[in-house]
Design an enzyme around this catalytic site. Sequence first.
Site, PDB file in Angstrom:
ATOM      1  CB  CYS A 110      75.513 110.079  17.812  1.00 47.41           C
ATOM      2  SG  CYS A 110      74.504 110.808  19.112  1.00 47.41           S
ATOM      3  CB  CYS A 144      78.076 114.604  24.244  1.00 47.29           C
ATOM      4  SG  CYS A 144      78.888 114.275  22.327  1.00 47.29           S
ATOM      5  CB  CYS A 210     109.127 117.765  40.480  1.00 44.19           C
ATOM      6  SG  CYS A 210     108.821 118.800  42.531  1.00 44.19           S
ATOM      7  CG  HIS A 211     107.292 116.457  37.423  1.00 42.59           C
ATOM      8  ND1 HIS A 211     107.084 114.861  37.789  1.00 42.59           N
ATOM      9  CD2 HIS A 211     106.561 116.375  37.671  1.00 42.59           C
ATOM     10  CE1 HIS A 211     106.174 114.606  38.687  1.00 42.59           C
ATOM     11  NE2 HIS A 211     106.189 115.927  38.642  1.00 42.59           N
ATOM     12  CB  CYS A 252     101.238 118.736  41.158  1.00 41.47           C
ATOM     13  SG  CYS A 252     102.204 117.529  40.505  1.00 41.47           S
TER      14      CYS A 252
END
Lengths: 291, 161
Positions: A110, A144, A210-211, A252
């Site tokens: 496809c 799919c 933390c991030h 995390c």
Amino acid sequence: MNFRARTAAGLAVAALLAIAGAARAESNVDPNPGVELVINGDTPITVRAKAPDYLEGHLDNIYSGWLYRIESTRAMEADDFENPAITFVEEGIDAWNTVEGTEGKSCASCHGDISEGMKGVRARMPAVNENGELWSLEDYINNCRVNRMGAEPYKWDKGPMKNMTAAISMQSRGMPMNVAVDGPAAPFWERGRDMYYTRYGLLQLSCASCHEKNNNNYIRGDHLSQGQIVGFPTYRLKKGGLVSIHNRLKGCIRDTRAETFPIGSQELRELELYVASRGNGLSVEGVAVRP
Amino acid sequence: MRKLFVLCTAGVVFIPSMLGAETAPQDVVFTEHGAVEESLTGVPGDPENGLKIATTKKKGNCMACHTAKGWEHMPLHGNIGPNLSDVANRHDEAELRGIVVNAKHTFHDTVMPSFYNVDNLIRPGDGFTGKPAKEIKPLLSAQEVEDVVALLKTFKESGSE
């Protein structure tokens, strides 16, 4: 990297900390000014960008996790002969061209060649489908497989699925991450944002603890990044294999000593969307290498 | 012991601590600025055990975020929180206890975990398993908190007081 090399790297980090007196570093500044990523010498990767408008007051600039890694790890990602993830990408491309299921079709039947059919797809994931549901790339792949190929769905966090998401990600390498956050995606995005700032678990830590608030500092030997996911699925040296986005998000949350959310859950899809949107403007890295 | 005597004569000592019982997490009394004046156990802390707790991942894991002269010989300490080498110059025992028990009373926006707290937890887990907690227990026991406080009291640098 073998155990000895990792130990040596760890000790090197410890030595660096000792030299620096381990003073708190400034967060949300370029962790590695002037360092650029060009893969195979011909594909430039945007590893730093101005933060999207909706991060105003939170982040001014966004940085790929690649910038936080040590030189040897960065070098592995810059050369496909050194990048251990490429084997898995090749397996994913083989699967793309393999007929499976009751309908006698492969993905290629496809979508054509993966380099044409899947170009830019990873950069828009996750996305709202025609029924108004938020789907990750894994959901589209299994849709799919089940409904068009008559094949068994892949398990979200197993090899065949990770090979396929890696092969598809590779077709967006160098393209800017560009998930939709408005329109039908808005309610999912807002819930993901709420999750990002929720302090989970016995340690009461949010993703932001933390991030966002502490990127560029060290938690034990780990140099905290902004937690961008443009490099996923990523090859983790520590695990010796590919790691999916949901596996990482779950890991995390688990480390906050919390009850996690299942891989493939609605909650992790929404968190994935929000985290992906914090990287809008950075390049999809194909398949990254991380410690 | 002298402190206990002073507190007794002042008439503010908790009956449970006189009997050797522990103050439960829900019963800890904080001052306006987040200090906890009363020992959680009435038993003096052991700084040596405090060092073990501070440097063990499944216990206090203080080392994950803090550097201190007391554990500089061990690899891989973090720098998210302040260097603790002279923390006893900056905080007295009650303040140190308050910060270890629940630092959010002292520093409202801190990311520091509350080590003797069972309230306001969202999806508490069973250790690092990712499964729901079977019972909610504080990260450290009352005596472990006292041991860490006893350790922190030794983190003094001369000349900076």
